[in-house]
Scaffold this active site. Sequence first.
Site, PDB file in Angstrom:
ATOM      1  N   SER A   1       0.872  -1.183   0.000  1.00 32.39           N
ATOM      2  CA  SER A   1       0.000   0.000   0.000  1.00 32.39           C
ATOM      3  C   SER A   1       0.906   1.230   0.000  1.00 32.39           C
ATOM      4  O   SER A   1       2.095   1.127   0.342  1.00 32.39           O
ATOM      5  CB  SER A   1      -0.853  -0.007   1.279  1.00 32.39           C
ATOM      6  OG  SER A   1      -1.487   1.240   1.490  1.00 32.39           O
TER       7      SER A   1
ATOM      8  N   TYR B   1      -1.930  -0.789  10.497  1.00 29.58           N
ATOM      9  CA  TYR B   1      -1.977  -1.136   9.067  1.00 29.58           C
ATOM     10  C   TYR B   1      -0.675  -0.716   8.378  1.00 29.58           C
ATOM     11  O   TYR B   1      -0.094  -1.459   7.591  1.00 29.58           O
ATOM     12  CB  TYR B   1      -3.186  -0.451   8.424  1.00 29.58           C
ATOM     13  CG  TYR B   1      -3.384  -0.715   6.941  1.00 29.58           C
ATOM     14  CD1 TYR B   1      -3.975  -1.896   6.501  1.00 29.58           C
ATOM     15  CD2 TYR B   1      -2.997   0.224   5.984  1.00 29.58           C
ATOM     16  CE1 TYR B   1      -4.175  -2.124   5.142  1.00 29.58           C
ATOM     17  CE2 TYR B   1      -3.194   0.006   4.633  1.00 29.58           C
ATOM     18  CZ  TYR B   1      -3.791  -1.181   4.208  1.00 29.58           C
ATOM     19  OH  TYR B   1      -3.977  -1.404   2.864  1.00 29.58           O
TER      20      TYR B   1
END
Length: 255
Positions: free
Chosen positions: A141, A154
């Site tokens: 990501s 995350y």
Amino acid sequence: MSKRFAGKVAVVTGAAGGIGRATVVRLAGEGAQVFATDLAGTALDEMAAAADGVVATAAHDVTSWDDWQRVMADAATRFGGIDCLVNNAGIEGPIGALDEAPDEAFDLVMAVNVKGVFLGIKAAIPAFRKRGAGAIVNLASVAGVIGEPAIGPYVATKHAVIGLTKSVASGYGAEGIRANAVCPAPIDTRMMSALETGLAPGEEASVRALLEQRIPLGRYGTADEVAAVIAFLASDDASYVSGSIYTVDGGMTNY
Ligand SMILES: NC(=O)c1ccc[n+]([C@@H]2O[C@H](COP(=O)([O-])OP(=O)(O)OC[C@H]3O[C@@H](n4cnc5c(N)ncnc54)[C@H](O)[C@@H]3O)[C@@H](O)[C@H]2O)c1
């Protein structure tokens, strides 16, 4: 569409989700036999019906080594092995200040996003050895290359995914095994909707507008735009690409 994956078998995890589903459709459209996996109870079969090349689906929790062994054994028995693995399954984890994140939520996001990728690598390497080559594409990501204070756990998982990717690239290249990571910016899927709501319940449109201001192309990406890069990295067109970290982010990380 070209048939870059004719004769190839690909395992895609988290295949019933936004990016997973787009990846399945893309790989199948390019001739791959796709073994699509996701948690039990997800819309796997409905997704498979929409993509011609899907040869099998399986309920598969990526945090379970038993599940990984079953998926790889199935792939060996039914399709003779695998050529590509797309480690796509992931969750967003707890949203909010890092010092308020519950321990259990931290453990869960680490289990799915990091251990799940680790187990996938561990399961795929022996299968690739039997084929003499293989390609792994891991979903990291933009949160794998920059910090985002409201999703600290995350962020930690996606940095870890990049570390795993580089380790595979450097450790297994001599065996013809490549690994690359894709780093999307916000993409229109369930995950981004959940993040918008988690960040500011009832103010989702404002969150989206703020995020879009940080993206030079001025918009979220689509799952298809991510799937196109995943397909490139999994294909022989990327035969000399390994250990690379591909941002698919509309320019977001250039700020
Ligand atoms: N959507 C975005 O903006 C975005 C941006 C950057 C990276 N990503 C990454 O892309 C990947 C796909 O995300 P998405 O946006 O399609 O999300 P999504 O929620 O639409 O899909 C994720 C899928 O993973 C599955 N999953 C969750 N836990 C699992 C487990 N334990 N075992 C197996 N499957 C499991 C879910 O059932 C779901 O189908 C994730 O790794 C995510 O972190 C997404």
